[in-house]
Design an enzyme around this catalytic site. Sequence first.
Site, PDB file in Angstrom:
ATOM      1  N   ARG A 190       0.813  -1.224   0.000  1.00 17.13           N
ATOM      2  CA  ARG A 190       0.000   0.000   0.000  1.00 17.13           C
ATOM      3  C   ARG A 190       0.843   1.268   0.000  1.00 17.13           C
ATOM      4  O   ARG A 190       0.326   2.355  -0.253  1.00 17.13           O
ATOM      5  CB  ARG A 190      -0.972  -0.006   1.209  1.00 17.13           C
ATOM      6  CG  ARG A 190      -1.833   1.250   1.307  1.00 17.13           C
ATOM      7  CD  ARG A 190      -2.940   1.163   2.361  1.00 17.13           C
ATOM      8  NE  ARG A 190      -2.484   0.667   3.623  1.00 17.13           N
ATOM      9  CZ  ARG A 190      -1.831   1.399   4.534  1.00 17.13           C
ATOM     10  NH1 ARG A 190      -1.579   2.667   4.320  1.00 17.13           N
ATOM     11  NH2 ARG A 190      -1.424   0.856   5.658  1.00 17.13           N
ATOM     12  N   LYS A 216      -8.080   4.790 -19.390  1.00 16.06           N
ATOM     13  CA  LYS A 216      -8.374   5.199 -20.762  1.00 16.06           C
ATOM     14  C   LYS A 216      -7.142   5.019 -21.666  1.00 16.06           C
ATOM     15  O   LYS A 216      -6.740   3.906 -21.897  1.00 16.06           O
ATOM     16  CB  LYS A 216      -8.900   6.629 -20.764  1.00 16.06           C
ATOM     17  CG  LYS A 216      -9.935   6.924 -19.646  1.00 16.06           C
ATOM     18  CD  LYS A 216     -11.231   6.160 -19.779  1.00 16.06           C
ATOM     19  CE  LYS A 216     -12.118   6.207 -18.536  1.00 16.06           C
ATOM     20  NZ  LYS A 216     -12.469   7.525 -18.036  1.00 16.06           N
ATOM     21  N   ASP A 253      -6.937  17.561 -15.283  1.00 12.23           N
ATOM     22  CA  ASP A 253      -7.215  16.191 -15.688  1.00 12.23           C
ATOM     23  C   ASP A 253      -6.843  16.090 -17.173  1.00 12.23           C
ATOM     24  O   ASP A 253      -7.499  16.673 -18.033  1.00 12.23           O
ATOM     25  CB  ASP A 253      -8.710  15.907 -15.450  1.00 12.23           C
ATOM     26  CG  ASP A 253      -9.112  14.487 -15.807  1.00 12.23           C
ATOM     27  OD1 ASP A 253      -8.450  13.866 -16.664  1.00 12.23           O
ATOM     28  OD2 ASP A 253     -10.120  14.002 -15.249  1.00 12.23           O
ATOM     29  N   TYR A 272     -15.670  16.172 -15.925  1.00 15.77           N
ATOM     30  CA  TYR A 272     -16.085  14.772 -15.809  1.00 15.77           C
ATOM     31  C   TYR A 272     -17.147  14.635 -14.705  1.00 15.77           C
ATOM     32  O   TYR A 272     -17.022  15.241 -13.638  1.00 15.77           O
ATOM     33  CB  TYR A 272     -14.850  13.916 -15.491  1.00 15.77           C
ATOM     34  CG  TYR A 272     -15.156  12.463 -15.311  1.00 15.77           C
ATOM     35  CD1 TYR A 272     -15.511  11.669 -16.403  1.00 15.77           C
ATOM     36  CD2 TYR A 272     -15.096  11.857 -14.063  1.00 15.77           C
ATOM     37  CE1 TYR A 272     -15.798  10.321 -16.245  1.00 15.77           C
ATOM     38  CE2 TYR A 272     -15.381  10.507 -13.897  1.00 15.77           C
ATOM     39  CZ  TYR A 272     -15.734   9.750 -14.995  1.00 15.77           C
ATOM     40  OH  TYR A 272     -16.022   8.425 -14.839  1.00 15.77           O
TER      41      TYR A 272
HETATM   42  C1  LIG Z   1     -12.954   8.076 -16.834  1.00 16.98           C
HETATM   43  C2  LIG Z   1     -12.551   9.427 -16.394  1.00 16.98           C
HETATM   44  C3  LIG Z   1     -12.291   9.704 -15.044  1.00 16.98           C
HETATM   45  C4  LIG Z   1     -12.479   8.669 -13.949  1.00 16.98           C
HETATM   46  O1  LIG Z   1     -11.573   7.629 -14.087  1.00 16.98           O
HETATM   47  P1  LIG Z   1     -11.816   6.144 -13.509  1.00 16.98           P
HETATM   48  O2  LIG Z   1     -10.574   5.427 -13.939  1.00 16.98           O
HETATM   49  O3  LIG Z   1     -13.074   5.613 -14.110  1.00 16.98           O
HETATM   50  O4  LIG Z   1     -11.919   6.289 -12.036  1.00 16.98           O
HETATM   51  C5  LIG Z   1     -11.867  10.970 -14.708  1.00 16.98           C
HETATM   52  N1  LIG Z   1     -11.711  11.935 -15.643  1.00 16.98           N
HETATM   53  C6  LIG Z   1     -11.964  11.714 -16.941  1.00 16.98           C
HETATM   54  C7  LIG Z   1     -11.782  12.821 -17.919  1.00 16.98           C
HETATM   55  C8  LIG Z   1     -12.389  10.453 -17.366  1.00 16.98           C
HETATM   56  O5  LIG Z   1     -12.647  10.243 -18.659  1.00 16.98           O
END
Ligand SMILES: *Cc1c(COP(=O)(O)O)cnc(C)c1O
Length: 380
Positions: A45, A197, A172, A99
Amino acid sequence: MPTLDTRAIHDGEPDPRIEGAVSLPIFQTATYTHEDPNDEVRYIRYNNTPNHEALHGKLASLEATDDALVTASGMAAISSTLLSLLSAGDHLVAPQSLYGGTLDLFDDLLPRFDVGHSFFPKADDPSTWSEALTDSTTVLYAESLTNPLLEVPDLEAMVDFADKHDLITVIDNTFASPANLRPAEIGFDISLHSGTKYLAGHSDLAAGVVAGPKDLMEQIGHTHKLLGGMLDPHACFLLHRSLKTLGVRVRQQNETALALAEALDNHDAIEKVRYPGLPEHPDHDRATALMDGFGGMVSFILTPETDVAAFFDDLTLPIRAPSLGGVESLITQPIHTSHASTDPALRQKMGITDRFVRISVGLEGTDDLVDDVTSALDQA
Ligand SMILES: *Cc1c(COP(=O)(O)O)cnc(C)c1O
């Protein structure tokens, strides 16, 4: 400096390679021997196993930051970062098109710790942004490429604004990926990812990333340890493997997305295409200046005469599913997925109707995908 492709393969690898292993093995162990009290304690962890450390080095190199941290999901990266940087009484500012999970965090969780937020009155007009500030604002939060309108915000103006008002900048960078944009090069402090992603790239794991300067990363790393959203070594291995092909994957996705956007732009069944690589996109010039490629996401609006259901039924390659960045092209109507819970009035204002479609371009042959989508439109 070597190119991103070379850095993705060689940076962060253990030196010397452990047991000579060319590909870093999975260290599926929760704890490590600790015989000398002066040694660092290694524990799963604590994010300091060989699998974590290799990823941290590689991701810091890709994001052009001092340091990086992998987390169990994108939301773990976002929540650990914000809960680390913000304290009771603090306030953050952001453009509103964020998001959904992030918006829910702002609305539902942060207020319980007495952290408030305000949105910029007009995201595209920096002269209005100071209206969102309070005496307690400490963080500016943004996204580098927004969903589903694929806007490229004025990131340089955001950094200037944050400098002037002494704010920590958090972005992000999921939709752009470091293959197309490195926010640290523009001056952002912290870059976040849903590694689920483009970084993972195969729609087969969940992960997140925080990247930034040493002092902030130490602080966020400490909070993350307490919240416990660490990435399992097996998922670390898969993410590590995926990062080595990030550059080639994203370049191909950029290329196919541009070809698809151009084909859609010329199709009678399409009212409008939203792709930052098209000159008609309102942020095209900014995208050209800031990004190495325009990304693998394309949004479009079907004409009122087009039969939306027939269009979806006639597609054979894109899979109807949320999420993005994988090898399979994925197609959705944001009204039913990412924006299902968005206020209908706001959705209407953003132009997100049942005729609004978003596609995450995968790695199918460019002509195959373009032909598949355009022939489904021909028949709709
Ligand atoms: C999918 C996504 C998230 C969240 O990510 P997870 O891996 O599903 O927790 C945050 N920001 C954006 C822009 C996303 O496309």
